[in-house]
Design an enzyme around this catalytic site. Structure first.
Site, PDB file in Angstrom:
ATOM      1  N   TYR A  53      -7.573 -70.388  16.475  1.00 37.94           N
ATOM      2  CA  TYR A  53      -8.694 -69.982  17.056  1.00 37.94           C
ATOM      3  C   TYR A  53      -9.684 -69.500  16.188  1.00 37.94           C
ATOM      4  O   TYR A  53      -9.359 -68.986  14.990  1.00 37.94           O
ATOM      5  CB  TYR A  53      -8.565 -69.069  18.343  1.00 37.94           C
ATOM      6  CG  TYR A  53      -7.991 -67.647  17.955  1.00 37.94           C
ATOM      7  CD1 TYR A  53      -8.810 -67.069  18.121  1.00 37.94           C
ATOM      8  CD2 TYR A  53      -6.822 -67.566  17.444  1.00 37.94           C
ATOM      9  CE1 TYR A  53      -8.626 -65.439  17.779  1.00 37.94           C
ATOM     10  CE2 TYR A  53      -6.201 -66.386  17.039  1.00 37.94           C
ATOM     11  CZ  TYR A  53      -7.309 -65.136  17.307  1.00 37.94           C
ATOM     12  OH  TYR A  53      -6.779 -63.786  17.069  1.00 37.94           O
ATOM     13  N   LYS A  68      -5.022 -68.077  11.328  1.00 39.65           N
ATOM     14  CA  LYS A  68      -5.410 -67.399  12.528  1.00 39.65           C
ATOM     15  C   LYS A  68      -5.029 -68.246  13.833  1.00 39.65           C
ATOM     16  O   LYS A  68      -5.730 -69.012  14.398  1.00 39.65           O
ATOM     17  CB  LYS A  68      -7.123 -67.435  12.628  1.00 39.65           C
ATOM     18  CG  LYS A  68      -7.587 -66.483  13.586  1.00 39.65           C
ATOM     19  CD  LYS A  68      -9.059 -66.007  13.259  1.00 39.65           C
ATOM     20  CE  LYS A  68      -9.640 -65.293  14.641  1.00 39.65           C
ATOM     21  NZ  LYS A  68      -9.250 -63.862  14.351  1.00 39.65           N
ATOM     22  N   GLU A  74      -2.707 -53.848   8.584  1.00 32.36           N
ATOM     23  CA  GLU A  74      -3.858 -54.141   9.452  1.00 32.36           C
ATOM     24  C   GLU A  74      -3.704 -53.673  10.782  1.00 32.36           C
ATOM     25  O   GLU A  74      -2.548 -53.518  11.234  1.00 32.36           O
ATOM     26  CB  GLU A  74      -4.371 -55.638   9.319  1.00 32.36           C
ATOM     27  CG  GLU A  74      -3.689 -56.781   9.911  1.00 32.36           C
ATOM     28  CD  GLU A  74      -3.814 -57.722   9.612  1.00 32.36           C
ATOM     29  OE1 GLU A  74      -5.116 -58.272   9.458  1.00 32.36           O
ATOM     30  OE2 GLU A  74      -2.907 -58.992   9.678  1.00 32.36           O
ATOM     31  N   LEU A 100      -4.691 -61.111   7.950  1.00 31.06           N
ATOM     32  CA  LEU A 100      -5.648 -62.266   8.127  1.00 31.06           C
ATOM     33  C   LEU A 100      -6.867 -61.940   7.226  1.00 31.06           C
ATOM     34  O   LEU A 100      -7.357 -60.723   6.996  1.00 31.06           O
ATOM     35  CB  LEU A 100      -6.069 -62.139   9.550  1.00 31.06           C
ATOM     36  CG  LEU A 100      -7.323 -63.178   9.903  1.00 31.06           C
ATOM     37  CD1 LEU A 100      -6.640 -64.548  10.210  1.00 31.06           C
ATOM     38  CD2 LEU A 100      -7.926 -62.958  11.417  1.00 31.06           C
TER      39      LEU A 100
END
Length: 286
Positions: free
Chosen positions: A35, A149, A182, A206
């Protein structure tokens, strides 16, 4: 005036309540898909090319074949035109397609499922930017390819829910080796000794578009973002901790696991970077 929600699924514009996918869709059964989320002002999508490169890379890394990128881009532009939003958010999802349930797949006759959804993005909460947000740390239990992702977000979902039930805004992942990676839905940087640090790009994080742009914009402020690993103790001792994401841009963190960060208010770097980012966003610099 808020725009109209526009949804396109597998070749047709449809009403949101009428959109349907097969129960055999591999995205539904396995999370087998990717996505992307793109923000913008009106019909001008922010940093579109950077999001698009990441999207194409995700598709290639998962070996999803048969994706017509030109058609998808043209459809996104048309959907954005129809939506007429003030602040636009585009959600794009591509799965491998529908096939009888089996872990392995036969690519013969498999057609990707493509969903495009455009709607009004809620206005940012000015109190969050002004007051900052609280976070907590959680073990990083995600798979080894966080640079893709993908739809496999269960560890992120559980972490975010843990943060919410604890009265926090975000959960920050810490690996088994003690290294901070993260947030559950954000990139992260710290300010330490006058330097801006963020975990190096690679399989553990990411490659955030907002983080990438922050690297460029930080240079305008006389700052350099260094790719450098750091542990939880270093993060807690930092002068500032900063979250970065498409959904909220830049936010200063005021506490983590109940411990105050810096002065307990968003720091100078967070404020300056957020201000510079918003100028770029509304000014169409990328």
């Amino acid at each position: 005036m808020a725009g109209t929600e526009v949804l396109w699924l597998n070749g047709d514009f449809v009403a949101p309540g009428e959109a349907m996918v097969s129960v055999d869709d591999r995205g539904f059964l396995f999370g087998d898909g990717i996505y992307e989320v793109i923000g913008g002002v009106g019909e001008r999508l922010f940093a579109f090319d950077r999001h698009w490169r990441r999207l194409r890379r995700s598709v290639e890394q998962l070996d999803i074949v048969g994706v017509d990128f030109d058609q998808i881009e043209a459809t996104i532009r048309e959907a954005v035109r129809r939506a007429q939003c003030e602040l636009t958010v585009v959600y794009l999802q591509i799965t491998r397609g529908a096939a009888p349930r089996s872990h392995a797949w036969d690519p013969t006759g498999l057609t990707p499922t493509v969903l495009i959804r455009v709607r009004e993005e809620p206005q940012p909460d000015p109190a969050q930017a002004e007051q900052g947000v609280a976070c907590l740390t959680v073990p990083d239990l995600r798979w080894g390819r966080c640079d893709i992702k993908s739809l496999n977000l269960l560890p992120n979902v559980m972490a975010k829910q843990q943060a919410r039930t604890s009265g926090c805004y975000e959960a920050i992942f810490v690996g088994a080796d003690g290294i901070v990676t993260e947030g559950s839905s954000s990139s992260l940087a710290i300010v330490s000794g006058g330097e801006l640090w963020s975990h190096p790009n690679g399989p553990r994080i990411l490659p955030g578009v907002t983080r990438e742009l922050s690297t460029i914009l930080a240079a305008d402020l006389g700052l350099t973002l260094h790719e450098r690993q750091f542990d939880r103790a270093t993060m807690l001792a930092a002068d500032e901790v900063i979250l970065m994401a498409t959904s909220f841009d830049i936010l200063g963190v005021t506490s983590i696991d109940g411990q105050t960060i810096g002065t307990g208010r968003p720091g100078d770097v967070a404020r300056r970077l957020a201000e510079r980012f918003r100028r770029a966003f509304y000014g169409g610099e990328f």
